[in-house]
Motif scaffolding. Structure first.
Motif, mmCIF file in Angstrom:
data_model
loop_
_atom_site.group_PDB
_atom_site.id
_atom_site.type_symbol
_atom_site.label_atom_id
_atom_site.label_comp_id
_atom_site.label_asym_id
_atom_site.label_seq_id
_atom_site.Cartn_x
_atom_site.Cartn_y
_atom_site.Cartn_z
ATOM 1 N N HIS A 1 0.903 -1.169 0.018
ATOM 2 C CA HIS A 1 0.008 -0.154 -0.168
ATOM 3 C C HIS A 1 0.834 1.225 0.048
ATOM 4 O O HIS A 1 2.185 1.301 0.271
ATOM 5 C CB HIS A 1 -0.840 0.164 1.227
ATOM 6 N N GLU A 2 0.492 2.210 -0.557
ATOM 7 C CA GLU A 2 0.902 3.529 -0.542
ATOM 8 C C GLU A 2 1.289 4.187 0.572
ATOM 9 O O GLU A 2 0.678 4.282 1.766
ATOM 10 C CB GLU A 2 0.216 4.659 -1.540
ATOM 11 N N LEU A 3 2.728 4.697 1.121
ATOM 12 C CA LEU A 3 3.156 5.275 2.103
ATOM 13 C C LEU A 3 3.651 6.627 1.549
ATOM 14 O O LEU A 3 4.422 6.720 0.430
ATOM 15 C CB LEU A 3 4.240 4.377 2.742
ATOM 16 N N GLN A 4 3.445 7.442 2.274
ATOM 17 C CA GLN A 4 4.176 8.919 2.162
ATOM 18 C C GLN A 4 4.778 9.650 3.383
ATOM 19 O O GLN A 4 4.019 9.791 4.360
ATOM 20 C CB GLN A 4 3.388 9.548 1.473
ATOM 21 N N LEU A 5 6.002 9.999 3.444
ATOM 22 C CA LEU A 5 6.591 10.651 4.640
ATOM 23 C C LEU A 5 6.223 12.268 4.457
ATOM 24 O O LEU A 5 6.551 12.767 3.222
ATOM 25 C CB LEU A 5 8.107 10.273 4.838
ATOM 26 N N LEU A 6 5.776 13.048 5.373
ATOM 27 C CA LEU A 6 5.378 14.355 5.262
ATOM 28 C C LEU A 6 6.216 14.883 6.163
ATOM 29 O O LEU A 6 6.346 14.719 7.297
ATOM 30 C CB LEU A 6 3.955 14.510 5.768
ATOM 31 N N GLN A 7 6.787 16.256 5.840
ATOM 32 C CA GLN A 7 7.303 17.270 6.422
ATOM 33 C C GLN A 7 6.392 18.245 7.113
ATOM 34 O O GLN A 7 5.473 18.322 6.745
ATOM 35 C CB GLN A 7 8.446 17.942 5.714
ATOM 36 N N ALA A 8 6.970 19.185 8.030
ATOM 37 C CA ALA A 8 5.999 20.035 8.824
ATOM 38 C C ALA A 8 5.206 20.958 7.884
ATOM 39 O O ALA A 8 4.209 20.890 8.015
ATOM 40 C CB ALA A 8 6.957 20.852 9.748
ATOM 41 N N ASP A 9 5.681 21.182 6.834
ATOM 42 C CA ASP A 9 5.022 22.288 5.832
ATOM 43 C C ASP A 9 4.064 21.368 4.975
ATOM 44 O O ASP A 9 3.524 22.224 4.110
ATOM 45 C CB ASP A 9 5.947 23.077 4.909
ATOM 46 N N GLU A 10 4.045 20.327 5.010
ATOM 47 C CA GLU A 10 3.085 19.643 4.415
ATOM 48 C C GLU A 10 1.947 18.907 5.046
ATOM 49 O O GLU A 10 0.721 18.307 4.622
ATOM 50 C CB GLU A 10 3.853 18.392 3.621
ATOM 51 N N MET A 11 1.927 19.265 6.515
ATOM 52 C CA MET A 11 1.061 18.606 7.608
ATOM 53 C C MET A 11 -0.393 19.038 7.255
ATOM 54 O O MET A 11 -1.274 18.505 7.491
ATOM 55 C CB MET A 11 1.383 18.791 8.730
ATOM 56 N N HIS A 12 -0.566 20.268 6.591
ATOM 57 C CA HIS A 12 -1.919 20.827 6.700
ATOM 58 C C HIS A 12 -2.641 20.131 5.260
ATOM 59 O O HIS A 12 -4.052 20.168 5.180
ATOM 60 C CB HIS A 12 -1.934 22.191 6.290
ATOM 61 N N SER A 13 -2.013 19.373 4.847
ATOM 62 C CA SER A 13 -2.639 18.610 3.662
ATOM 63 C C SER A 13 -3.460 17.260 4.241
ATOM 64 O O SER A 13 -4.463 16.768 3.806
ATOM 65 C CB SER A 13 -1.754 18.083 2.592
ATOM 66 N N VAL A 14 -3.151 17.046 5.765
ATOM 67 C CA VAL A 14 -3.814 15.761 6.481
ATOM 68 C C VAL A 14 -4.541 16.433 7.497
ATOM 69 O O VAL A 14 -5.495 15.920 7.909
ATOM 70 C CB VAL A 14 -2.591 15.108 6.740
ATOM 71 N N TYR B 1 2.038 19.608 14.930
ATOM 72 C CA TYR B 1 2.871 18.463 14.485
ATOM 73 C C TYR B 1 4.031 18.947 13.448
ATOM 74 O O TYR B 1 3.864 19.732 12.526
ATOM 75 C CB TYR B 1 1.854 17.374 13.690
ATOM 76 N N VAL B 2 5.147 17.967 13.584
ATOM 77 C CA VAL B 2 6.320 18.431 12.737
ATOM 78 C C VAL B 2 6.603 17.447 11.631
ATOM 79 O O VAL B 2 7.336 17.506 11.014
ATOM 80 C CB VAL B 2 7.486 18.396 13.643
ATOM 81 N N GLY B 3 5.664 16.346 11.300
ATOM 82 C CA GLY B 3 5.565 15.841 10.240
ATOM 83 C C GLY B 3 4.569 14.436 10.584
ATOM 84 O O GLY B 3 4.022 14.381 11.636
ATOM 85 N N GLY B 4 4.651 13.496 9.499
ATOM 86 C CA GLY B 4 3.839 12.398 9.624
ATOM 87 C C GLY B 4 4.118 11.301 8.573
ATOM 88 O O GLY B 4 5.005 11.775 7.982
ATOM 89 N N LEU B 5 3.426 10.060 8.822
ATOM 90 C CA LEU B 5 3.500 9.103 7.872
ATOM 91 C C LEU B 5 2.112 8.586 7.440
ATOM 92 O O LEU B 5 1.483 8.358 8.319
ATOM 93 C CB LEU B 5 4.381 7.910 8.183
ATOM 94 N N ILE B 6 1.894 8.877 6.200
ATOM 95 C CA ILE B 6 0.564 8.512 5.457
ATOM 96 C C ILE B 6 0.778 6.967 5.116
ATOM 97 O O ILE B 6 1.622 6.664 4.655
ATOM 98 C CB ILE B 6 0.103 9.258 4.300
ATOM 99 N N ASP B 7 -0.227 6.306 5.673
ATOM 100 C CA ASP B 7 -0.465 4.957 5.086
ATOM 101 C C ASP B 7 -1.895 4.397 4.559
ATOM 102 O O ASP B 7 -2.674 4.550 5.236
ATOM 103 C CB ASP B 7 -0.284 4.204 6.314
#
Length: 427
Positions: free
Chosen positions: A151-164, A170-176
């Motif tokens: 399944h698709e995984l995507q690592l997010l940095q702080a400036d991308e978190m508002h997409s989630v 938060y300072v980042g995230g991992l989409i699963d």
């Protein structure tokens, strides 16, 4: 008939049939105690293998954690499974990790095969509170790739978190994309219907009062009894005094959820733009998601003290507003709590009693119950029916300690230990 907790799930569940209470003497190949995900899925898997099954639930199907949890369906079983390498070896650790992925697929297949209407939606994001946690996500991503995760995984940095998530916390995230969320009570009710169609006899309002162990197990309630070749105890945090050996190895811990009034499409899109389930990484973690009717379901605040807050809404609302201050004027429509089962090493306890090898158990999912219960049901059914896939033996090899302090002191002692971990987070 006992009532469900006054949760959003109970208020929005599909019509629930009343199953009878146990009356008189019955026999079966297997007696299953517990009408949550563990018991239901064990019963389904056994019935699919041709065994006769009687399931006993003290209250109603899905009454416990199975019918009132956060509804998050997340990959993985256990926490830090590398710690078990001295017992099961590095290949055993790898197999545990693969089974943590398989567990979600079991839920997916069951829902799809039987058309269970439980608002299942794919998409989940781990949230990093600190840079070190984001680095841990990067390592998780590489490991999942090495395990062949499809399944698709995507690592997010702080400036991308508002997409989630519409928060600056938060300072980042991992989409699963292979994990997600659902309506847990409707899943349990759908699985009860599947079990009944397969010939499982389900009984509610049938509290087990005594168990006579032996080559044939006899399970007693106030108004009936079941004699069976095998017994499965799937009560988890609600085992109470039914079996002292198992009860000492699982600690009931309170977890709490609030549900807002239905939000507008714009509000919902601002909070969780991709309608994912999310969870942060703190000891007293926050987890939240949107319901099918656009309520924010916000949970967390695991309590080890054994005492529930007097007002769950008043207790949880400030936690929600720390994440989403924009919800200050939004009404809370539902508030509820329940017990989850915690084990000392945070690995699900799936095995059999040494003194009574025809008595099997599954408990202590430590917050990953939606998927791990379904895996447990399959592993127990394989073991009872004589199949040897290896997964049951792997879990059964891992030793589990009894919490110190006895029934009345073990909760306060663990509460002190968890307070120490929370203080460490502040450093």
């Amino acid at each position: 008939m006992p009532a469900h907790a006054a949760s959003y799930y109970a208020a929005s569940s599909h019509p629930q049939p009343d199953f009878p209470s146990l009356q008189g003497a019955h026999t079966a190949d297997v007696c299953v105690v517990g009408g949550g995900f563990s018991g239901l899925n064990t019963a389904i898997e056994l019935a699919e293998r041709g065994l006769s099954v009687i399931l006993l639930e003290a209250r109603r199907i899905g009454w416990g954690a199975s019918g009132r949890n956060g509804g998050q369906l997340i990959r993985g079983v256990g926490h830090g499974v590398e710690q078990f390498a001295p017992v099961i070896g590095s290949e055993g650790v790898r197999q545990l990790k693969l089974m943590g992925l398989e567990a979600v697929e079991i839920v997916r297949q069951r829902v799809e095969r039987h058309g269970i209407q439980c608002d299942l939606k794919w998409g989940y994001c781990d949230l990093a509170n600190k840079p070190a946690q984001l680095q841990g996500f990067a390592e998780d991503l590489e490991e999942l790739h090495s395990l062949g995760y499809r399944h698709e995984l995507q690592l997010l940095q702080a400036d991308e978190m508002h997409s989630v998530v519409g928060s600056d916390r938060y300072v980042g995230g991992l989409i699963d994309r292979g994990s997600g969320h659902l309506h847990p009570l409707n899943l349990a009710l759908g699985e009860a219907a599947v079990a009944r169609q397969l010939g499982v006899q389900l009984f509610e309002d049938s509290t087990v009062t005594r168990i006579d162990y032996g080559p044939q197990v006899t399970v007693h309630t106030a108004t009936g009894q079941v004699q069976a070749k095998f017994l499965v105890l799937g009560c988890n945090a609600y085992l109470n005094d039914l079996n002292a050996e198992l009860g000492g190895k699982v600690l009931p811990a309170g977890s709490y959820i609030i549900a807002t009034e239905p939000l507008s499409e714009e509000q919902a899109r601002q909070l969780l733009p991709q309608d994912m389930a999310v969870c942060d990484q703190r000891v007293a973690l926050d987890y939240y998601r949107l319901s099918a009717d656009r309520r924010l379901l916000f949970g967390g605040a695991c309590h080890y003290s054994g005492r529930d807050p007097q007002d769950i809404g008043a207790y949880m609302r400030p936690k929600m507003l720390k994440v989403f201050p924009q919800l200050a004027n939004v009404r809370i429509d539902y508030q509820w709590g329940g017990m989850i089962g915690i084990g000392a090493n945070r690995l699900p306890q799936i095995g059999r009693l040494k003194e009574h090898p025809n008595v099997f158990h599954a408990q202590a999912y430590s917050g990953h119950g939606v998927n791990a219960t379904h895996l447990a049901g399959r592993l127990l059914a394989e073991a009872i029916s004589g199949q040897h896939g290896g997964g049951f033996e792997l879990f059964a090899k891992v030793p589990h300690i009894t919490f110190p302090g006895g029934r009345h002191l073990r909760s306060p002692l663990l509460a002190l230990g968890m307070l120490w971990h929370r203080l460490k987070e502040l450093v």
